[in-house]
Enzyme design. Structure first.
Site, mmCIF file in Angstrom:
data_model
loop_
_atom_site.group_PDB
_atom_site.id
_atom_site.type_symbol
_atom_site.label_atom_id
_atom_site.label_comp_id
_atom_site.label_asym_id
_atom_site.label_seq_id
_atom_site.Cartn_x
_atom_site.Cartn_y
_atom_site.Cartn_z
ATOM 1 N N ASN A 13 0.849 -1.193 0.000
ATOM 2 C CA ASN A 13 0.000 0.000 0.000
ATOM 3 C C ASN A 13 0.881 1.237 0.000
ATOM 4 O O ASN A 13 1.729 1.400 0.883
ATOM 5 C CB ASN A 13 -0.885 0.033 1.253
ATOM 6 C CG ASN A 13 -1.795 1.247 1.290
ATOM 7 O OD1 ASN A 13 -2.791 1.300 0.582
ATOM 8 N ND2 ASN A 13 -1.454 2.234 2.114
ATOM 9 N N GLU A 14 0.712 2.076 -1.016
ATOM 10 C CA GLU A 14 1.416 3.356 -1.070
ATOM 11 C C GLU A 14 2.902 3.210 -0.737
ATOM 12 O O GLU A 14 3.407 3.762 0.243
ATOM 13 C CB GLU A 14 0.765 4.370 -0.119
ATOM 14 C CG GLU A 14 -0.648 4.754 -0.528
ATOM 15 C CD GLU A 14 -1.272 5.799 0.390
ATOM 16 O OE1 GLU A 14 -2.215 6.490 -0.048
ATOM 17 O OE2 GLU A 14 -0.827 5.917 1.550
ATOM 18 N N GLU B 244 -8.196 5.130 -4.081
ATOM 19 C CA GLU B 244 -8.615 5.790 -2.845
ATOM 20 C C GLU B 244 -8.974 7.242 -3.129
ATOM 21 O O GLU B 244 -8.310 7.924 -3.907
ATOM 22 C CB GLU B 244 -7.497 5.782 -1.795
ATOM 23 C CG GLU B 244 -7.170 4.447 -1.187
ATOM 24 C CD GLU B 244 -6.131 4.591 -0.078
ATOM 25 O OE1 GLU B 244 -5.966 5.706 0.461
ATOM 26 O OE2 GLU B 244 -5.463 3.592 0.238
#
Length: 654
Positions: free
Chosen positions: A152-153, A305
């Site tokens: 994630n990221e 997101e």
């Protein structure tokens, strides 16, 4: 390779991160009811669940995830299954301190937040591979699984000893021997010559300015190490499910990741996008990231997101006014998104992000946020078969390169007031306000399909990139370049003359005598406009047209030069002036806006044969749309004009 169309199947994916492990299981049934009412068809599971899946080293607790996967499938919701490797469990850092990143001052980043892993740690990589292998083995055949989401990221740095050892290996691969490294780094300056690989470390805290090429290579290395982590997990899940796409989510225009290179390794390019609702240019900043992501994907992309309301990490976290969430979501669809998702489904009651909004806010089912989510879900369901898979044809390209950004951000540069994202935003804004849809491109990409290519700033340009720009202009393309472009080569070595000689000839520049950066708020007068941020003492050679500076040290010297189809702008004109300049150049190049005569605050984008009209204002406006159209959102026929209310959107087909 499978792509986003493998999953969409004529639908716009709609949903978000779902973190039900934060809630008692009786809440799950309520969640499913609300998801179905809102037309949610996709959720991401497991992003931050490592300690739940592996409570102790080697143990596995899959029962809760089994029940969730079954629950989602039973209710028609597809699962984007994440590997949980962005947030290792506390036991890992406790038992294996070598997995923790170290900052440039030698301080350890401890667990208790997230992203507390060293990309170079062999121990971390071993544990990450093991949990990924077990997830892939267990859920490869599950009917709910539609896509994999790795980590994630990705955003961690590490200056520690294990990272330093890997950095030395990376440098060996890049340069081969120390003579080549010393030459590339310019180590004759300040007595920095290296005689042994062991002498080289990550660019840690120094008494004064660090070697800029060492820092540049460290940024390249960091992006590559994170990419190694991604590829290792991606390859594991691909072996188990070669028919399913794999992604990881970019942060918007993030400094630490060469997203051009990363995008080539993804089946689906996805991004997280959080413009500030109070920012007057929030919609334009969103459009920039959307255009960049679409260009990296070379087609439809995934909004992984966004926030349904306020975030929790700004100084003041404003909610989105009524209608803005719908507007910005449909803007993403207009600019190529085939997936509209959020962090997160249900707003957390505990933890660091309990004030970050969710699709279901603390107000619950009756809250405005969820009611607007329901409306959006219904509208995306209407658009699905009409929009998914459709491409956008842009006549303008904006060039951007992470290596140039990294090099230009060195500490010893002429002006710290010059920040590339601000410059990039200013040029993209000029195109956006002119209703010219733009792709982004790497300076070495094929540019032949564009009528106009815009270079806001490319401080570092390789010989290949320069040759590409020259060939584009020779082929009949129109090129507009901003200041501080073509200054350095790939090793951040300043080119003779302060700008590559080929570019000086292209733009009609004999000599670039000096850079004259401006102070914050300072303006320089030019003939017909005022410049900001920067100016240059340029002596013209044989341009076809110039616009001069007026007054001061640069009086009478050219601020803007044109030679044939090549333009050079040695300052940053104020927004309205830059918009007008680019609009004129685009018109001369044959690039047309999506729709002529638009009122203020209205954005128009063509996706395939659909015309999206997006009103970023609060007062009703009437837009002229010659001919007969149907608005897909309302089913109403429109003849010659349409009225858009506060934050209104129309999707017209002829």
């Amino acid at each position: 390779m499978p792509g986003l169309s493998t999953v969409t199947d004529g639908r716009v994916l709609f949903g978000g991160d779902y973190n039900p492990e934060q809630w008692p299981e009786e809440t799950w049934q309520e969640d499913v009811r609300l998801m179905k009412a809102a037309r949610v068809n996709s959720v991401t599971l497991g992003v931050f669940s490592w300690s739940k899946l592996e409570p102790r080293p080697g143990e596995r607790e899959f029962g809760w995830l089994d029940r969730l996967m079954d629950l989602m499938h039973d209710n028609g919701v597809g699962v984007v299954l994440a590997t949980p490797t962005a947030s290792p469990p506390p036991w890992m850092g406790h038992l294996h301190p070598d997995t923790l990143p170290v900052d440039q001052d030698g301080r350890t980043e401890w667990w208790g937040g997230r992203q507390h892993f060293s990309h170079s740690s062999a121990t971390y990589r071993r544990y990450a591979a093991a949990v990924t292998e077990d997830l892939a083995a267990r859920y490869a055949g599950h009917p709910a699984l539609t896509m994999w989401h790795i980590n994630n990221e990705y955003c961690t740095y590490d200056w520690g000893d294990e990272a330093a050892a890997r950095f030395r290996g990376w440098l060996r691969d890049r340069y081969g021997d120390l003579d080549a490294l010393n030459d590339a780094w310019g180590t004759a300056f300040w007595s920095q010559g290296y005689g042994d690989w062991a002498e080289i470390h990550t660019p840690r805290h120094a008494h004064y300015l660090k070697n800029p090429t060492q820092v540049l290579d460290f940024r390249r290395f960091t992006s590559d190490m994170l990419l190694e982590c991604y590829r290792a997990e991606r390859d594991i899940v691909r072996r188990a499910t070669p028919h399913l796409p794999v992604t990881t989510n970019f942060m918007p225009l993030w400094f630490g990741q060469d997203a051009w290179r990363w995008a080539e390794e993804e089946d689906v390019v996805s991004v997280d996008l959080y413009p500030d609702p109070r920012d007057p240019l929030g919609a334009q900043r969103g459009a920039l990231v959307q255009d960049l992501t679409r260009s990296q994907a070379r087609g439809p992309w995934m909004l992984m997101e966004q926030a349904a309301g306020p975030v929790n990490w700004r100084g003041v976290n404003h909610p989105k006014p009524r209608g803005m969430n719908r507007l910005w979501s449909l803007q993403a669809v207009a600019r190529g998104a085939d997936a509209v998702c959020y962090f997160q489904w249900r707003q957390s009651r505990q933890g660091a992000e309990k004030f970050h909004s969710g699709m279901v806010s603390h107000a619950g089912e009756q809250g405005r946020t969820y009611q607007e989510i329901k409306q959006l879900g219904a509208e995306l369901a209407l658009l699905g078969t009409q929009v998914t898979g459709r491409h956008i044809t842009a006549e303008v390209a904006v060039l951007h390169d992470w290596h140039s950004w990294w090099a230009g951000a060195q500490d010893g540069r002429p002006s710290t007031e010059v920040d590339l994202p601000d410059v990039l935003t200013a040029w993209h804004r000029a195109l956006w306000e002119s209703h010219l849809t733009a792709d982004f491109a790497h300076p070495e990409h094929d540019l032949s399909g564009y009528r106009l290519v815009v270079v806001p700033q490319l401080y570092l340009l390789t010989d290949t990139a320069i040759d590409n720009l020259l060939a584009y202009v020779r082929g009949g393309g129109t090129l507009v370049s901003g200041f501080l472009t073509g200054v350095a080569d790939g090793d951040d070595r300043v080119r003779p003359g302060g700008m590559d000689a080929r570019l000086r000839e292209l733009f009609g520049i004999r000599t670039l005598h000096e850079w004259w950066p401006l102070d914050a708020g300072e303006r320089v007068e030019c003939d017909g406009f005022r410049g900001t941020l920067w100016s240059e003492e340029v002596e013209a050679a044989d341009p076809d047209h110039t616009i001069g500076y007026k007054g001061g040290e640069l009086d009478g010297l050219p601020a803007v030069l044109r030679k044939g189809r090549a333009w050079y702008v040695s300052t940053l004109p104020e927004p309205e002036s830059l918009r007008d300049l680019l609009a004129r150049i685009a018109a001369d190049a044959g690039a047309r806006p999506a729709l002529d005569g638009l009122p203020d605050h209205v954005e128009a984008v063509r996706r395939g044969d659909l015309l999206f009209l997006l009103h970023h204002g609060r007062e009703p406006v009437t837009v002229e749309v010659p001919g007969v159209h149907r608005d897909l959102l309302t089913g109403v026929d429109v003849t010659d004009e349409i009225t858009l209310g506060r934050y209104g959107v129309a999707v017209l087909t002829s």
